[in-house]
Design an enzyme around this catalytic site. Sequence first.
Site, PDB file in Angstrom:
ATOM      1  N   ARG A  55       1.204  -0.751  -0.127  1.00 40.14           N
ATOM      2  CA  ARG A  55      -0.040  -0.306  -0.296  1.00 40.14           C
ATOM      3  C   ARG A  55       0.883   1.157   0.051  1.00 40.14           C
ATOM      4  NH1 ARG A  55      -4.749   0.116   3.759  1.00 40.14           N
ATOM      5  NH2 ARG A  55      -5.846  -2.406   2.876  1.00 40.14           N
ATOM      6  N   THR A  56       1.674   1.650   1.244  1.00 40.18           N
ATOM      7  CA  THR A  56       2.673   2.465   0.717  1.00 40.18           C
ATOM      8  C   THR A  56       3.527   2.894  -0.454  1.00 40.18           C
ATOM      9  OG1 THR A  56       2.293   2.671   3.308  1.00 40.18           O
ATOM     10  CG2 THR A  56       4.512   3.644   2.103  1.00 40.18           C
ATOM     11  N   LYS A  83      23.300  -5.541   6.285  1.00 39.92           N
ATOM     12  CA  LYS A  83      22.979  -4.246   6.324  1.00 39.92           C
ATOM     13  C   LYS A  83      24.238  -4.141   6.140  1.00 39.92           C
ATOM     14  CE  LYS A  83      20.825  -4.264   9.638  1.00 39.92           C
ATOM     15  NZ  LYS A  83      20.459  -4.713  11.666  1.00 39.92           N
ATOM     16  N   ARG A 105      12.064   2.221   2.372  1.00 38.74           N
ATOM     17  CA  ARG A 105      11.149   1.631   3.758  1.00 38.74           C
ATOM     18  C   ARG A 105      11.996   0.863   4.517  1.00 38.74           C
ATOM     19  NH1 ARG A 105       5.741  -0.761   5.804  1.00 38.74           N
ATOM     20  NH2 ARG A 105       5.502   1.477   5.467  1.00 38.74           N
ATOM     21  N   HIS A 133       7.647   6.744  10.831  1.00 37.62           N
ATOM     22  CA  HIS A 133       6.631   6.818   9.469  1.00 37.62           C
ATOM     23  C   HIS A 133       5.804   7.890   9.286  1.00 37.62           C
ATOM     24  CE1 HIS A 133       5.043   5.144   5.912  1.00 37.62           C
ATOM     25  NE2 HIS A 133       4.248   3.871   6.689  1.00 37.62           N
TER      26      HIS A 133
END
Lengths: 309, 173
Positions: A55-56, A83, A105, A133
């Site tokens: 969705r985002t 990472k 994100r 957020h």
Amino acid sequence: MAKHFRSIDEAGRDHVIRLLNLTDHMAEVNRRLHPKVPALRGRTVCNLFFEDSTRTRLSFDLAARRLSADTLTFTAASSSVNKGESLRDTVETLSAMGVDAFVVRHRSSGVPWQIEHWTDAAIVNAGDGWHAHPTQALLDAYTIMQRIGRSTDLDGLEVAIVGDIRHSRVARSTTEVLRLLGARVVHVAPATLLPPHPIAEQIGDLDEVIDRVDVLYMLRMQRERMDSALVPAGVEYVERFALTAERARRLRSDALLMHPGPMNRGVEMLVDPSEVPQSAILDQVTNGISARMAVLFDLLGSGTGLEDQ
Amino acid sequence: MVHRKQVLGPDDVRRAVTRMAHEVIERNRGVDTVVLLGMQRGGVWLAEQLGDEISRIAHEVPVGALDVSLYRDDIGLRPVVPGATSNVPVDVDSATVVLVDDVLFTGRTVRAALDAVADYGRPRSIQLAVLVDRGHRELPIRPDFIGKNLPTSLDESVEVSAEGVVIVEAAGS
């Protein structure tokens, strides 16, 4: 002036107010026959999603396209990308392709700050770990202001945020923005799901506040946490914290019901929001496009950064 | 020292608006399909006054506002802060849109406005009304209705309100 948009705290009041005004501007664009403007023609926005969020990602993608920017999407399951080196390689490689803004994100807090060392592009935080957020916070604040007809503050408003506050970046950022605008925020959750360092008044029972709040903000309850020892057993959680039809009837008629989505029907939501007239949940989705357009235009098109040079 | 020269007074502005109202009605043989869109921000009050005059002479016409900051060709070159929001009160499909601005200068704002209007629909025609045409066009754009032609030099600026029109000359020029 701002080069990035990574948290409400970092942005501060003036930046937030400017973005809320711009969001209103973009909302008008989105009501047009052809909801698209040439403002960011020739700019490239890269969605960098190391954690699933359809969705985002779609919301940011559509926002960039409605400003005529080109969009790229890089997705990777967070488990497959270590990472450090590989994150750095990814950012440097995409930067070399000519990306003007990264929308990032990641499951780890702080990644939007970490990557600034590897790129000159603008960075927008689309959710980092439990931390922040901020575009969700912006669209939440705009949705409330739009519904109650305010344009600069939320003084005197009471907002109850209900659910897993402790693990929620939405709760953190939305609390920050609402308090910055003058609202009173209360966190409603079992003790195990409240943050160790309170950032708002904390209440252990939804029934204490439901009759009086201006906004009831239900958080998504992760099913996997329901099964863990953190949460009172399913039935007890529902009894004390879920929005049932009976509780929905107790909401004030001019209150707002909000949820960041996706909803867990049968967990925190036992009522169909389409049957709750106070629901602003679909407004949140619509306004998300406008808020993200505002953030992207502010960073890439408004020229507010020019004064620095 | 800044030099200010008043070139039109409040009465001149009022008379110019009245004349332009007559011209809009005459040119379009009435105002049945006419919509006035004031350019944010300087053209909005003028569109409202022009609308009032037209309603007085003929009948009421819809009046809206258009912000073109997201269509400008200098985005990224200078600070652009969208001010007020656009408000297009009626369907512009098949309408006669009259863009209204206080000052016509390079023509770049008008070019942006032509793109902006197209995102609301397909008007039958688009016309341009300005209170002051100060010259120095950089694009092939010309107004249909002009309050006053006002030759200026590039280092002057023009201030327009219902109280009149003032040419401001920067010091040392």
